[in-house]
Design a protein around this motif. Sequence first.
Motif, PDB file in Angstrom:
ATOM      1  N   HIS A  45      -8.031   4.461   4.334  1.00 27.90           N
ATOM      2  CA  HIS A  45      -8.801   4.025   3.163  1.00 27.90           C
ATOM      3  C   HIS A  45      -9.025   2.522   3.173  1.00 27.90           C
ATOM      4  O   HIS A  45      -8.289   1.769   3.821  1.00 27.90           O
ATOM      5  CB  HIS A  45      -8.072   4.413   1.871  1.00 27.90           C
ATOM      6  CG  HIS A  45      -8.039   5.883   1.607  1.00 27.90           C
ATOM      7  ND1 HIS A  45      -9.119   6.585   1.119  1.00 27.90           N
ATOM      8  CD2 HIS A  45      -7.043   6.788   1.778  1.00 27.90           C
ATOM      9  CE1 HIS A  45      -8.795   7.868   0.990  1.00 27.90           C
ATOM     10  NE2 HIS A  45      -7.543   8.021   1.383  1.00 27.90           N
ATOM     11  N   ILE A  71       0.836  -1.196   0.000  1.00 25.16           N
ATOM     12  CA  ILE A  71       0.000   0.000   0.000  1.00 25.16           C
ATOM     13  C   ILE A  71       0.871   1.246   0.000  1.00 25.16           C
ATOM     14  O   ILE A  71       0.631   2.204  -0.751  1.00 25.16           O
ATOM     15  CB  ILE A  71      -0.954  -0.007   1.210  1.00 25.16           C
ATOM     16  CG1 ILE A  71      -2.027  -1.090   1.027  1.00 25.16           C
ATOM     17  CG2 ILE A  71      -1.607   1.361   1.408  1.00 25.16           C
ATOM     18  CD1 ILE A  71      -2.892  -1.312   2.243  1.00 25.16           C
ATOM     19  N   TYR A  82      -1.876  -0.556  -4.784  1.00 22.65           N
ATOM     20  CA  TYR A  82      -3.274  -0.963  -4.693  1.00 22.65           C
ATOM     21  C   TYR A  82      -4.225   0.216  -4.878  1.00 22.65           C
ATOM     22  O   TYR A  82      -3.967   1.330  -4.423  1.00 22.65           O
ATOM     23  CB  TYR A  82      -3.549  -1.640  -3.356  1.00 22.65           C
ATOM     24  CG  TYR A  82      -2.841  -2.966  -3.180  1.00 22.65           C
ATOM     25  CD1 TYR A  82      -2.545  -3.775  -4.278  1.00 22.65           C
ATOM     26  CD2 TYR A  82      -2.473  -3.419  -1.922  1.00 22.65           C
ATOM     27  CE1 TYR A  82      -1.901  -4.981  -4.128  1.00 22.65           C
ATOM     28  CE2 TYR A  82      -1.837  -4.650  -1.752  1.00 22.65           C
ATOM     29  CZ  TYR A  82      -1.548  -5.421  -2.862  1.00 22.65           C
ATOM     30  OH  TYR A  82      -0.912  -6.616  -2.712  1.00 22.65           O
ATOM     31  N   TYR A 132      -8.284  -0.282   1.152  1.00 22.33           N
ATOM     32  CA  TYR A 132      -7.414  -0.654   0.044  1.00 22.33           C
ATOM     33  C   TYR A 132      -7.607  -2.098  -0.398  1.00 22.33           C
ATOM     34  O   TYR A 132      -7.027  -2.522  -1.394  1.00 22.33           O
ATOM     35  CB  TYR A 132      -5.948  -0.440   0.417  1.00 22.33           C
ATOM     36  CG  TYR A 132      -5.468   0.977   0.203  1.00 22.33           C
ATOM     37  CD1 TYR A 132      -5.155   1.430  -1.069  1.00 22.33           C
ATOM     38  CD2 TYR A 132      -5.344   1.854   1.267  1.00 22.33           C
ATOM     39  CE1 TYR A 132      -4.716   2.734  -1.278  1.00 22.33           C
ATOM     40  CE2 TYR A 132      -4.896   3.158   1.077  1.00 22.33           C
ATOM     41  CZ  TYR A 132      -4.588   3.588  -0.202  1.00 22.33           C
ATOM     42  OH  TYR A 132      -4.151   4.881  -0.402  1.00 22.33           O
ATOM     43  N   PRO A 150      -7.519   2.323  -4.039  1.00 21.72           N
ATOM     44  CA  PRO A 150      -8.523   2.514  -2.981  1.00 21.72           C
ATOM     45  C   PRO A 150      -9.882   2.054  -3.497  1.00 21.72           C
ATOM     46  O   PRO A 150     -10.234   2.306  -4.654  1.00 21.72           O
ATOM     47  CB  PRO A 150      -8.487   4.025  -2.734  1.00 21.72           C
ATOM     48  CG  PRO A 150      -7.188   4.493  -3.303  1.00 21.72           C
ATOM     49  CD  PRO A 150      -6.888   3.587  -4.455  1.00 21.72           C
TER      50      PRO A 150
END
Length: 524
Positions: free
Chosen positions: A164, A128, A133, A166, A135
């Motif tokens: 977030h 992340i 990745y 993810y 969101p």
Amino acid sequence: MVVRKGLAAAAATALLLATAACGGSNSGDGDNASGTGSSASGTAAAESSSSKLDPVTLKIVMPGDRPADMDKIIAEAEKRMADTINVKLDLVFVPWSDLAQKTQVMLASGEDVDLIFDAPWLHMDQMISAGYYEPLEDLLDQYGQDAVKVRSQQMFDANKFQGHIYALPLGNTHLAGRTYLVRKDLREKYGVAPIQTYDDLISFAYKVKENEKDVVPLLAYGQSGQKDVTWGAFRAFMEYDPQLLRSDALGQSLVLYYKNNDGKVYNLFDEMEPRVWSWIEDARKLYTDGLIHPDVLAIKDVDSVINSGKVAVAVYNEFGVPSSISAALAQNAPGAELEAVTFIKNEKGQNITNFKQANFQAIPKVSKNKERAMMFLNWTADKDNYDLLAYGIEGTNYEKIGDDQYKQIGSGYSYFPYAWIWNPTTDRLNAGFDEESIKHYQFNKDASNLTASILTGFSFDPAPVINEISLYNATEDKYYNALFDGVTDPDETWAKFKKEAEGNAKKIQVELQKQIDAFLAQNQ
């Protein structure tokens, strides 16, 4: 394995996952768990526009080995999706022992992937932080309402990363199952009473060593990425004085850890925790006494060793005995029978959890089919579709038992929803589980039975110490499993490990504590 694999199962289970550590809720409440406020149905939206959808093939990266009947299940799924979301599936399986390295290379190289398994114990935070990745809030809002509905609000709130969503959280309880798989037939053969304590377990193992020359008394995991299910480290899941929890910075490692629920980061290099050292010394004695499998660090497929019937006790990341293992054992060693033994307490408030899941399904930013990937995840939330992908073809691979249990048929398609579609609402319990294992699952589906960590909702940002984490992990891989599986001398191994890793571990600890302090101050 599970989360299941090191759950892993066990995984796991963990494998282990679990894991495999895993969590979830049975409520499935909250039409708006992603916090996006949409009221439209993702499935309905997909179906209404299905005539306009061109066929798309989704490349999905999965952990473990490809089931024998996988092609049949994929064919049936594609048939069902043809007139709705029009998706075909290209499933790429990566062995658990190679998962961390190979998936990192895939992401770093920008390989075309649409869905990929990841986990905090694998490299979730690092991937992340590196920006690999997508969101998911907008995608969930537009195409994933059913995927949201089968997971509780709490499940989403506790599993955000840097604020977030993810990745889609995968789990069916709030606390991962951890079990010793014990040869019940051998226990009864030698007149050993049902196992109630760890000392009972070890006494049984010595009995096996004395009488069963072709059976290995104890089996744990030793491959990289399976630190949770090494013999000594596994004990942390089942002992309570103090209750030790892995940190948010180092995945499965106990070198940085939390103690009870005080919001502090402890470091074994600063001061060795007496309980942890006792686990290390115990593992060494068991290994030198010939109880732990002599090749524990070399075994890549632990399940196959268990399935052979040549093991008396094995660690596993799951409550209960997996039906796939029971079926294989019955075929390979007629008369052999496993029972599940766990020392996790089913007492209200005894277990601390941050409600984080152990397994996740992410959509890489490089995917050219993000919307369709979310439509597929949404499609899997339907009960019939979930049953297909989780258990196989009804009547061939499994039998439905009521609304919430199943019985596996044969070994062509083993249970593994934990790797891609797991949720607490449509998941079925193995009808072959013993009564005690079922009680554990039911108990841990109820969040009120658990003590919430004061770090619930906290997400560590590894960016400030990403280089230190990489260097630390490379060093830890040289020593950790050998240490906790008893393969090498504890004093010598710990001295080398500390000398090489102490500096990086301290920097990571300081940064983690800084972020925790800021989180706690903000949430007072």
